[in-house]
Design an enzyme around this catalytic site. Structure first.
Site, PDB file in Angstrom:
ATOM      1  N   ASN A 134       3.344  43.203 -42.769  1.00  0.00           N
ATOM      2  CA  ASN A 134       2.089  42.546 -42.491  1.00  0.00           C
ATOM      3  C   ASN A 134       2.169  42.138 -40.768  1.00  0.00           C
ATOM      4  O   ASN A 134       1.993  42.459 -40.207  1.00  0.00           O
ATOM      5  CB  ASN A 134       1.455  40.995 -43.047  1.00  0.00           C
ATOM      6  CG  ASN A 134       0.552  41.328 -43.820  1.00  0.00           C
ATOM      7  OD1 ASN A 134      -0.402  41.504 -44.143  1.00  0.00           O
ATOM      8  ND2 ASN A 134       1.457  41.280 -45.207  1.00  0.00           N
ATOM      9  N   VAL A 168       9.843  27.193 -48.415  1.00  0.00           N
ATOM     10  CA  VAL A 168       8.797  26.432 -48.613  1.00  0.00           C
ATOM     11  C   VAL A 168       8.961  25.757 -47.465  1.00  0.00           C
ATOM     12  O   VAL A 168      10.170  25.569 -46.820  1.00  0.00           O
ATOM     13  CB  VAL A 168       9.153  25.337 -49.697  1.00  0.00           C
ATOM     14  CG1 VAL A 168       7.771  23.418 -49.241  1.00  0.00           C
ATOM     15  CG2 VAL A 168       8.520  25.634 -50.682  1.00  0.00           C
ATOM     16  N   HIS A 195      -2.322  35.077 -47.407  1.00  0.00           N
ATOM     17  CA  HIS A 195      -1.847  34.830 -49.187  1.00  0.00           C
ATOM     18  C   HIS A 195      -2.629  36.163 -49.792  1.00  0.00           C
ATOM     19  O   HIS A 195      -4.314  35.786 -49.429  1.00  0.00           O
ATOM     20  CB  HIS A 195      -2.195  33.294 -49.958  1.00  0.00           C
ATOM     21  CG  HIS A 195      -2.598  33.024 -50.960  1.00  0.00           C
ATOM     22  ND1 HIS A 195      -1.289  33.787 -51.627  1.00  0.00           N
ATOM     23  CD2 HIS A 195      -2.706  33.768 -52.793  1.00  0.00           C
ATOM     24  CE1 HIS A 195      -1.047  33.178 -53.384  1.00  0.00           C
ATOM     25  NE2 HIS A 195      -2.419  33.400 -53.083  1.00  0.00           N
ATOM     26  N   ASP A 240      -0.612  26.660 -50.530  1.00  0.00           N
ATOM     27  CA  ASP A 240      -2.104  27.339 -49.916  1.00  0.00           C
ATOM     28  C   ASP A 240      -3.118  26.245 -50.648  1.00  0.00           C
ATOM     29  O   ASP A 240      -4.095  27.005 -50.835  1.00  0.00           O
ATOM     30  CB  ASP A 240      -2.001  28.259 -51.195  1.00  0.00           C
ATOM     31  CG  ASP A 240      -1.098  29.346 -51.655  1.00  0.00           C
ATOM     32  OD1 ASP A 240      -0.806  29.079 -50.337  1.00  0.00           O
ATOM     33  OD2 ASP A 240      -0.224  29.657 -52.563  1.00  0.00           O
ATOM     34  N   ASN A 255      -0.811  31.011 -42.978  1.00  0.00           N
ATOM     35  CA  ASN A 255      -0.150  32.163 -43.335  1.00  0.00           C
ATOM     36  C   ASN A 255      -1.565  33.015 -44.797  1.00  0.00           C
ATOM     37  O   ASN A 255      -2.293  32.434 -44.187  1.00  0.00           O
ATOM     38  CB  ASN A 255       0.349  31.359 -45.190  1.00  0.00           C
ATOM     39  CG  ASN A 255       0.061  32.063 -46.149  1.00  0.00           C
ATOM     40  OD1 ASN A 255       1.455  32.841 -46.457  1.00  0.00           O
ATOM     41  ND2 ASN A 255      -0.276  31.910 -47.500  1.00  0.00           N
ATOM     42  N   ARG A 278      19.485  21.327 -48.841  1.00  0.00           N
ATOM     43  CA  ARG A 278      18.294  21.633 -47.958  1.00  0.00           C
ATOM     44  C   ARG A 278      18.106  21.118 -47.097  1.00  0.00           C
ATOM     45  O   ARG A 278      17.339  21.330 -45.767  1.00  0.00           O
ATOM     46  CB  ARG A 278      17.267  21.747 -49.337  1.00  0.00           C
ATOM     47  CG  ARG A 278      15.574  21.833 -49.567  1.00  0.00           C
ATOM     48  CD  ARG A 278      15.652  23.471 -48.755  1.00  0.00           C
ATOM     49  NE  ARG A 278      14.988  24.544 -49.084  1.00  0.00           N
ATOM     50  CZ  ARG A 278      14.036  25.340 -49.802  1.00  0.00           C
ATOM     51  NH1 ARG A 278      15.416  26.408 -50.091  1.00  0.00           N
ATOM     52  NH2 ARG A 278      13.345  26.270 -49.489  1.00  0.00           N
ATOM     53  N   GLY A 331       8.381  43.150 -44.448  1.00  0.00           N
ATOM     54  CA  GLY A 331       7.275  43.347 -43.217  1.00  0.00           C
ATOM     55  C   GLY A 331       6.244  44.292 -42.753  1.00  0.00           C
ATOM     56  O   GLY A 331       5.654  44.124 -41.398  1.00  0.00           O
ATOM     57  N   GLU A 339       0.593  20.624 -46.296  1.00  0.00           N
ATOM     58  CA  GLU A 339       1.545  19.770 -47.210  1.00  0.00           C
ATOM     59  C   GLU A 339       1.429  20.733 -48.721  1.00  0.00           C
ATOM     60  O   GLU A 339       2.615  20.537 -48.985  1.00  0.00           O
ATOM     61  CB  GLU A 339       2.050  18.519 -47.349  1.00  0.00           C
ATOM     62  CG  GLU A 339       1.941  17.472 -45.656  1.00  0.00           C
ATOM     63  CD  GLU A 339       1.316  17.682 -44.799  1.00  0.00           C
ATOM     64  OE1 GLU A 339       0.358  18.017 -45.013  1.00  0.00           O
ATOM     65  OE2 GLU A 339       1.706  16.710 -44.048  1.00  0.00           O
TER      66      GLU A 339
END
Ligand code: GRF
Length: 211
Positions: A14, A93, A110, A151, A108, A66, A12, A148
């Site tokens: 970030n 995901v 990366h 990245d 996000n 899921r 954590g 979808e």
């Protein structure tokens, strides 16, 4: 006020950078309304509690399918009424239904310069191992909107970081965090919170101030 929910899985740092930036006024018009982790022992949850931010754990491991996890996960997100969902080292995901419902409202961070060293299998130290194995002289971090794919969404901000001789994946990871991730993630949130970002035709644009 932009209501943000931060999704985490690990240390954590970030999340901490975002909390600190809100406290210091480097992110304005923003309230962190919740932190969700898929991992009960994530230190990120301790950071959230320390700052009195409501936090929850929800893990795919606690569900039979899921689909069931995805359904409950989406419900928990909805309950928080976020304007923006921030993935800060989140390793699960994102369900397609969530991407659709929160189109251009999920970002996000990366730890590479996308499109290098990204996509399925590139997470955590693996990204930095791959950068060192390829021998790149520059790497960095990217903040992008989530679509979808893995990245593949519109890129909002990137910052380059030098690779130095003798770097190990751990040393490089730390430098990328300090010099890039902890800067561009708060910056991205501040830009969005202040209405400076537009996403159209698969690209993110930042309105520049005219002096
Ligand atoms: C960061 O390197 C982030 O870019 C990646 O996972 C790491 C998470 O670190 N996706 P932390 O939990 O924010 O410390």
């Amino acid at each position: 006020m932009l209501r943000i929910v931060v999704l985490v899985s690990g240390g954590g740092t970030n999340l901490q950078a975002v909390i600190d930036a809100v406290d210091a006024g480097r992110i304005t018009n923003t309230e962190i309304v919740g932190v969700i982790s898929n991992n009960k022992s994530a230190y990120a949850l301790t950071r959230a509690k320390r700052h009195k931010i409501p936090s929850k754990c929800i893990s795919p491991k606690d569900f039979e399918t899921r689909e069931e996890f995805n359904r409950v996960f989406l419900e928990k997100i909805r309950e928080l009424h976020p304007d923006l969902i921030v993935l800060a080292g989140f390793l699960v995901v994102i369900p397609e239904s969530m991407v659709q419902e929160y189109r251009n409202r999920i970002i996000n961070i990366h730890p590479s310069l996308i499109p290098s060293f990204c996509g399925t299998g590139y997470y955590g130290l693996k990204v930095h191992e791959a950068a060192l194995a390829r021998g790149v002289k520059l790497t960095g971090a990217t903040v992008h909107f989530v679509d979808e794919g893995t990245d593949t969404g519109p890129i909002l901000l990137q910052k380059a970081v030098e690779v130095k001789e003798g770097d190990t994946p751990e040393i490089l990871q730390r430098r990328v965090m300090e010099e890039a991730e902890w800067k561009i993630l708060p910056q991205a949130i501040d830009l969005i919170a202040n209405g400076k970002v537009r996403v159209a035709n698969g690209a993110a644009m930042i309105e520049k101030e005219i002096n």
